[in-house]
Design a protein around this motif. Structure first.
Motif, mmCIF file in Angstrom:
data_model
loop_
_atom_site.group_PDB
_atom_site.id
_atom_site.type_symbol
_atom_site.label_atom_id
_atom_site.label_comp_id
_atom_site.label_asym_id
_atom_site.label_seq_id
_atom_site.Cartn_x
_atom_site.Cartn_y
_atom_site.Cartn_z
ATOM 1 N N TRP A 17 0.856 -1.190 0.000
ATOM 2 C CA TRP A 17 0.000 0.000 0.000
ATOM 3 C C TRP A 17 0.887 1.233 0.000
ATOM 4 C CZ3 TRP A 17 -4.576 0.042 -1.698
ATOM 5 C CH2 TRP A 17 -5.487 1.074 -1.431
ATOM 6 N N ALA A 18 0.360 2.365 -0.430
ATOM 7 C CA ALA A 18 1.100 3.624 -0.419
ATOM 8 C C ALA A 18 0.210 4.726 0.133
ATOM 9 C CB ALA A 18 1.566 3.991 -1.828
ATOM 10 N N THR A 19 0.794 5.578 0.973
ATOM 11 C CA THR A 19 0.085 6.720 1.532
ATOM 12 C C THR A 19 0.974 7.951 1.400
ATOM 13 O OG1 THR A 19 0.967 6.558 3.787
ATOM 14 C CG2 THR A 19 -0.927 5.152 3.235
ATOM 15 N N PRO A 20 0.416 9.143 1.613
ATOM 16 C CA PRO A 20 1.249 10.349 1.529
ATOM 17 C C PRO A 20 2.450 10.326 2.477
ATOM 18 C CG PRO A 20 -1.059 10.955 1.423
ATOM 19 C CD PRO A 20 -1.017 9.482 1.730
ATOM 20 N N HIS A 161 -1.413 5.666 -5.118
ATOM 21 C CA HIS A 161 -1.481 4.384 -5.815
ATOM 22 C C HIS A 161 -1.188 4.553 -7.302
ATOM 23 C CE1 HIS A 161 -3.034 0.267 -6.595
ATOM 24 N NE2 HIS A 161 -3.366 0.812 -7.747
ATOM 25 N N LEU A 162 -1.810 5.550 -7.914
ATOM 26 C CA LEU A 162 -1.657 5.731 -9.359
ATOM 27 C C LEU A 162 -0.227 6.133 -9.717
ATOM 28 C CD1 LEU A 162 -3.200 5.560 -12.004
ATOM 29 C CD2 LEU A 162 -3.678 8.010 -11.811
ATOM 30 N N TRP A 163 0.406 6.937 -8.879
ATOM 31 C CA TRP A 163 1.789 7.342 -9.152
ATOM 32 C C TRP A 163 2.722 6.139 -9.094
ATOM 33 C CZ3 TRP A 163 4.242 10.755 -11.665
ATOM 34 C CH2 TRP A 163 5.577 11.080 -11.409
ATOM 35 N N VAL A 164 2.538 5.282 -8.104
ATOM 36 C CA VAL A 164 3.354 4.066 -8.014
ATOM 37 C C VAL A 164 3.098 3.175 -9.227
ATOM 38 C CG1 VAL A 164 3.742 1.933 -6.690
ATOM 39 C CG2 VAL A 164 3.510 4.136 -5.503
ATOM 40 N N VAL A 183 -3.582 -4.688 -5.824
ATOM 41 C CA VAL A 183 -3.502 -4.515 -4.366
ATOM 42 C C VAL A 183 -4.749 -3.840 -3.803
ATOM 43 C CG1 VAL A 183 -0.979 -4.494 -4.355
ATOM 44 C CG2 VAL A 183 -2.213 -2.326 -4.473
ATOM 45 N N THR A 184 -5.396 -2.976 -4.565
ATOM 46 C CA THR A 184 -6.607 -2.324 -4.062
ATOM 47 C C THR A 184 -7.704 -3.347 -3.830
ATOM 48 O OG1 THR A 184 -6.021 -0.322 -5.279
ATOM 49 C CG2 THR A 184 -8.285 -0.500 -4.503
#
Length: 203
Positions: A17-20, A161-164, A183-184
């Protein structure tokens, strides 16, 4: 496009997962700008989706749902459309006949440990539309999952998410890219085996 990044993509992949919090301010600003640029494609894609949905209703008598990246607002500029319907397993032969002259049959794919879906494809104004015919029970699960994503995934998480996703594709890390696209779904519905319809590097 410059794909240099301050992100530790391998660590993000491992975390799933990715967050700010994973981003520096400069990196997040790049991600926001990219996300906004992708949204510029939505008007055309949404119009095509409505056309595709109308054809699917006409052909199958079923109400389709966007089960792909456009529906979750995680699409890239080259993304195809992915729609799904629920359809009785006992009537799949009838569905095959109804779609035989209108679509290309891509095959049968596993959806869970015990169920499968039929996958079809057609082209609409130069955009590929993939149609998955799930069991009615699996379709209901998919709709609940998509509702939960729509309600609880924040715009900041979508930006990250989209940037990754973009970076993985542009860097040619296609195995990681294919995993990241899922992953979503895994996060919001871990029991659902939403495997790729096929190897696609554009969605």
């Amino acid at each position: 496009m410059n794909t240099d990044t301050e992100l530790d993509l391998s660590a993000i992949m491992a975390a799933g997962w990715a967050t700010p919090a994973d981003f520096t301010p400069a990196e997040y600003a790049r991600a926001e700008a990219f996300y906004a640029a992708m949204r510029a494609h939505d008007t055309r894609l949404l119009a095509l989706r409505e056309q595709a949905a109308g054809l699917i209703r006409q052909w199958t008598g079923r109400e389709p749902r966007d089960v792909g990246s456009l529906g979750t607002r995680l699409n890239l500029e080259t993304s195809d459309l992915d729609l799904g319907i629920g359809y009785p397993v006992a009537d799949r032969d009838h569905l095959m006949q109804a779609l035989a002259d209108r679509t290309t049959f891509l095959g049968e794919r596993k959806t869970s440990f015990s169920t499968t879906r039929l996958v079809f494809s057609f082209i609409l104004e130069g955009v590929e539309v993939d149609l998955s015919a799930l069991t009615e029970e699996d379709f209901a699960v998919a709709c609940r999952m998509l509702d939960q994503i729509a309600e609880t995934m924040t715009e900041e998480e979508r930006v990250c998410h989209l940037w990754v996703k973009h970076l993985l594709r542009e860097q040619g890390r296609l195995d990681d890219y294919a995993k990241w696209k899922l992953v979503t779904y895994a996060r919001f519905c871990p029991e659902f085996n939403w495997v790729p319809i096929r190897e696609k590097a554009s969605s």
